[in-house]
Design a protein around this motif. Structure first.
Motif, PDB file in Angstrom:
ATOM      1  N   UNK A 198       0.829  -1.220   0.000  1.00  0.00           N
ATOM      2  CA  UNK A 198       0.000   0.000   0.000  1.00  0.00           C
ATOM      3  C   UNK A 198       0.859   1.263   0.000  1.00  0.00           C
ATOM      4  N   UNK A 199       0.607   2.183  -0.932  1.00  0.00           N
ATOM      5  CA  UNK A 199       1.460   3.369  -1.083  1.00  0.00           C
ATOM      6  C   UNK A 199       1.611   4.196   0.186  1.00  0.00           C
ATOM      7  N   UNK A 200       0.557   4.286   0.976  1.00  0.00           N
ATOM      8  CA  UNK A 200       0.658   5.101   2.182  1.00  0.00           C
ATOM      9  C   UNK A 200       1.705   4.545   3.152  1.00  0.00           C
ATOM     10  N   UNK A 201       1.824   3.218   3.187  1.00  0.00           N
ATOM     11  CA  UNK A 201       2.853   2.610   4.030  1.00  0.00           C
ATOM     12  C   UNK A 201       4.253   2.979   3.542  1.00  0.00           C
ATOM     13  N   UNK A 202       4.437   2.911   2.231  1.00  0.00           N
ATOM     14  CA  UNK A 202       5.753   3.222   1.656  1.00  0.00           C
ATOM     15  C   UNK A 202       6.094   4.691   1.899  1.00  0.00           C
ATOM     16  N   UNK A 203       5.119   5.579   1.701  1.00  0.00           N
ATOM     17  CA  UNK A 203       5.360   7.007   1.921  1.00  0.00           C
ATOM     18  C   UNK A 203       5.707   7.299   3.383  1.00  0.00           C
ATOM     19  N   UNK A 204       5.044   6.586   4.290  1.00  0.00           N
ATOM     20  CA  UNK A 204       5.317   6.791   5.712  1.00  0.00           C
ATOM     21  C   UNK A 204       6.753   6.416   6.071  1.00  0.00           C
ATOM     22  N   UNK A 205       7.305   5.431   5.363  1.00  0.00           N
ATOM     23  CA  UNK A 205       8.672   4.987   5.633  1.00  0.00           C
ATOM     24  C   UNK A 205       9.720   5.848   4.932  1.00  0.00           C
ATOM     25  N   UNK A 206       9.504   6.121   3.639  1.00  0.00           N
ATOM     26  CA  UNK A 206      10.561   6.705   2.808  1.00  0.00           C
ATOM     27  C   UNK A 206      10.366   8.188   2.492  1.00  0.00           C
ATOM     28  N   UNK A 212       8.550   9.634   0.237  1.00  0.00           N
ATOM     29  CA  UNK A 212       8.531   9.892  -1.201  1.00  0.00           C
ATOM     30  C   UNK A 212       7.097  10.189  -1.624  1.00  0.00           C
ATOM     31  N   UNK A 213       6.946  10.769  -2.823  1.00  0.00           N
ATOM     32  CA  UNK A 213       5.606  11.125  -3.271  1.00  0.00           C
ATOM     33  C   UNK A 213       5.016  10.032  -4.150  1.00  0.00           C
ATOM     34  N   UNK A 214       3.739  10.205  -4.508  1.00  0.00           N
ATOM     35  CA  UNK A 214       3.036   9.205  -5.320  1.00  0.00           C
ATOM     36  C   UNK A 214       3.684   9.035  -6.690  1.00  0.00           C
ATOM     37  N   UNK A 215       4.185  10.113  -7.270  1.00  0.00           N
ATOM     38  CA  UNK A 215       4.798  10.030  -8.597  1.00  0.00           C
ATOM     39  C   UNK A 215       6.021   9.123  -8.571  1.00  0.00           C
ATOM     40  N   UNK A 216       6.776   9.178  -7.473  1.00  0.00           N
ATOM     41  CA  UNK A 216       7.950   8.311  -7.350  1.00  0.00           C
ATOM     42  C   UNK A 216       7.535   6.864  -7.184  1.00  0.00           C
ATOM     43  N   UNK A 217       6.547   6.612  -6.331  1.00  0.00           N
ATOM     44  CA  UNK A 217       6.090   5.243  -6.102  1.00  0.00           C
ATOM     45  C   UNK A 217       5.525   4.641  -7.386  1.00  0.00           C
ATOM     46  N   UNK A 218       4.870   5.451  -8.202  1.00  0.00           N
ATOM     47  CA  UNK A 218       4.307   4.955  -9.456  1.00  0.00           C
ATOM     48  C   UNK A 218       5.382   4.421 -10.403  1.00  0.00           C
ATOM     49  N   UNK A 219       6.630   4.864 -10.208  1.00  0.00           N
ATOM     50  CA  UNK A 219       7.720   4.400 -11.071  1.00  0.00           C
ATOM     51  C   UNK A 219       8.347   3.092 -10.584  1.00  0.00           C
ATOM     52  N   UNK A 220       8.016   2.665  -9.351  1.00  0.00           N
ATOM     53  CA  UNK A 220       8.538   1.399  -8.848  1.00  0.00           C
ATOM     54  C   UNK A 220       7.946   0.260  -9.678  1.00  0.00           C
ATOM     55  N   UNK A 221       8.766  -0.669 -10.069  1.00  0.00           N
ATOM     56  CA  UNK A 221       8.321  -1.760 -10.939  1.00  0.00           C
ATOM     57  C   UNK A 221       7.550  -2.816 -10.148  1.00  0.00           C
ATOM     58  N   UNK A 222       6.380  -3.189 -10.659  1.00  0.00           N
ATOM     59  CA  UNK A 222       5.576  -4.237 -10.017  1.00  0.00           C
ATOM     60  C   UNK A 222       6.015  -5.638 -10.425  1.00  0.00           C
TER      61      UNK A 222
END
Length: 308
Positions: free
Chosen positions: A272-280, A282-292
């Motif tokens: 979940x993006x909110x978890x990643x943002x809470x840790x790192x 970073x913004x949504x645009x950066x997370x969107x570039x992470x490869x699934x």
């Protein structure tokens, strides 16, 4: 191990499994199973063989090249010693000649010239070019004990290629698996870890840098070149970066029948993006570039964007 053209690695067996990767040249290998089934085949550069514990086998260099053959040997026990190899000549040198004659039901004089000590590696005439003409009986094992990895098309990524040989493709190899990886200039094996097995890395060509994270604020970075070996314990996060100006090529080898890794990028992309943002932070645009999907090998760093 290196064999001159025609040279023989004495017929032998081990108490552990043997896995091999051909670095150069060609060899002919053979084995006989406990059920009396036979397998004989030729192996060339980039190809593999695997012999289970206790399976007697032979290795002879062909004369396809003047230089003979060179191969990397891997055993599925970290405490393995070559001194504990069971050798045909060494055994018979310690058996009374009368007992040998009784076993084979021939006259004892037939063994007047058997060696009094191990041969280990010795010169001989190269095997015939046609493998079929060298067979006592046709191959009849349920699975092959060699694997033509060189003929497998590597999966291409943004920074190189990789191909995996484990028990799903090389069915005989139940205790050792490997990935053959190439990384282009400026690329790297992505940040990842292997859940349960240590990685034994052998560098075939090029120059590399590995940084390993060992938890508890511990990390170490080391440089490697062709012929070097690296060891990464289970679950230690790491990457392998090409630091040279030529393609980097290496093997990742594991004591396991199955190849497994966890990609940092994939893990974060599927969390979940909110978890990643809470840790790192970073913004949504950066997370969107992470490869699934696993990238395995990534290319050079993307240039920083500039403001208009």
């Amino acid at each position: 191990m290196r064999l001159e053209a025609g040279a023989i690695r004495e017929m032998h067996w081990h108490s552990v499994a043997e896995w091999a990767y051909m670095l150069s040249g060609y060899v002919r290998v053979s084995t006989v199973t406990p059920d009396g089934q036979v397998y004989l085949a030729d192996v060339g550069p980039g190809d593999l063989w695997y012999f289970p514990p206790g399976f007697p086998h032979s290795i002879q260099a062909k004369n396809t090249t003047e230089e003979g053959a060179e191969f990397l040997l891997i055993f599925d026990s970290g405490s393995f010693s070559e001194d504990s190899t069971f050798l045909l000549t060494d055994w018979l040198a310690h058996v009374p000649k009368e007992v040998i004659a009784k076993n084979f039901q021939v006259d004892a004089s037939a063994f007047d010239r058997i060696p009094s000590h191990e041969l280990y590696i010795f010169p001989s005439n190269p095997p015939p070019s046609d493998v079929a003409s060298d067979m006592v009986v046709p191959n009849d094992t349920p699975v092959p004990y060699t694997f033509p990895l060189s003929q497998v098309n590597g999966t291409k990524t943004g920074g190189g290629t990789y191909k995996v040989a484990d028990s799903r493709t090389f069915t005989a190899a139940t205790t050792i698996c490997a990935a053959e990886v190439t990384v282009e200039v400026g690329g790297m094996r992505e940040l990842h870890w292997h859940p349960t097995e240590p990685e034994w890395t052998y560098f075939i060509s090029g120059k590399a840098r590995i940084s390993v994270y060992a938890s508890s604020s511990n990390a170490r970075t080391s440089d490697f070149q062709a012929g070097d070996i690296a060891y990464v314990p289970p679950s230690f996060g790491h990457y392998i970066e090409n630091t040279g100006n030529t393609t980097l090529k290496f093997l990742e080898i594991f004591k396991s029948g199955l190849f497994q890794d966890i990609s940092l990028s994939q893990w974060l992309a599927l969390t979940p993006p909110e978890l990643v943002k809470a840790h790192l932070h970073v913004d949504d645009a950066t997370i969107d570039k992470f490869s699934r999907v696993k990238q395995e090998i990534v290319g050079p760093a993307q240039p920083a964007s500039t403001a208009a």
